[in-house]
Design a protein around this motif. Structure first.
Motif, PDB file in Angstrom:
ATOM      1  N   ILE A 142      32.203  36.115  36.024  1.00 46.04           N
ATOM      2  CA  ILE A 142      32.458  37.321  36.816  1.00 46.04           C
ATOM      3  C   ILE A 142      33.850  37.337  37.447  1.00 46.04           C
ATOM      4  N   LYS A 143      34.279  36.240  38.022  1.00 43.76           N
ATOM      5  CA  LYS A 143      35.600  36.215  38.680  1.00 43.76           C
ATOM      6  C   LYS A 143      36.712  36.564  37.686  1.00 43.76           C
ATOM      7  N   ARG A 144      36.644  35.985  36.484  1.00 41.29           N
ATOM      8  CA  ARG A 144      37.666  36.266  35.464  1.00 41.29           C
ATOM      9  C   ARG A 144      37.678  37.748  35.098  1.00 41.29           C
ATOM     10  N   ILE A 145      36.510  38.317  34.902  1.00 40.12           N
ATOM     11  CA  ILE A 145      36.413  39.718  34.496  1.00 40.12           C
ATOM     12  C   ILE A 145      36.913  40.628  35.612  1.00 40.12           C
ATOM     13  N   CYS A 146      36.515  40.328  36.838  1.00 43.11           N
ATOM     14  CA  CYS A 146      36.970  41.142  37.978  1.00 43.11           C
ATOM     15  C   CYS A 146      38.485  41.089  38.123  1.00 43.11           C
TER      16      CYS A 146
END
Length: 193
Positions: A142-146
């Protein structure tokens, strides 16, 4: 005069060919289309009239950091030669491959070096086409995508909610474990504005 077995054998051959080669397949196909229409037609997923994949077959989403990554595939997600690498657990190549995948997953998602990585992100499935990952594997991305999508804190909360909403329980509530279909999750991610 003794009767020759040729004609009874030929009749039996033709009857069984008709029964098992025509009637049975047509009957099973008809039942599948009647009760499992989507699955019988490949569980194809369309967006705005355009085919984007199948919910039953894993696929690559490229090196694009804006999407959740699928489970590794030893056949490059090609459904024709479906299969695994056939490396045993004692094979050095498998160990090296898993270590490389682990380091790549950690680097891509900017995780701590000691972070435990879910096994499905290290090992390809037996078919090489598994469309699911665990909710834990999705949450780690999630952090990478955000960051790649320039999401706000509210959009990140929405993305976490989408992962939970797209999580499927174990089949019949006891077979396997909870899982997330990567294609469907990526399509839901595209809807976040």
């Amino acid at each position: 005069m003794k009767r020759k077995p040729f004609f009874p054998a030929l009749r039996m051959f033709l009857f069984l060919t008709l029964l098992t080669g025509v009637i049975y397949p047509l009957m099973i196909t008809g039942i599948a289309r009647l009760f499992f229409s989507s699955e019988a037609n490949g569980s194809l997923v369309y967006v705005n009239g355009r085919l984007v994949g199948s919910a039953l077959i894993g696929q690559s989403f490229g090196n694009d950091s804006i999407y959740f990554t699928s489970r590794p595939s030893s056949i490059s997600y090609n459904p024709i030669p479906s299969g695994g690498s056939n490396y045993s657990l004692t094979n050095r190549k498998l160990k090296d491959l898993c270590e490389k995948r682990k380091q790549q997953f950690i680097a891509n998602n900017q995780l701590a070096c000691l972070q435990e990585i879910p096994p499905e992100m290290l090992f390809a499935s037996g078919s090489g086409l598994d469309p699911h990952i665990s909710p834990e594997a999705a949450m780690l991305q999630i952090k990478r995508i955000c960051k790649a999508r320039h999401f706000s804190a509210e959009q990140e909360v929405c993305l976490r909610r989408k992962v939970r909403q797209e999580t499927e329980p174990p089949q019949f509530l006891f077979l396997g474990s909870s899982r997330v279909n990567v294609l469907l999750l990526n399509l839901e991610t595209d809807k976040i504005r």
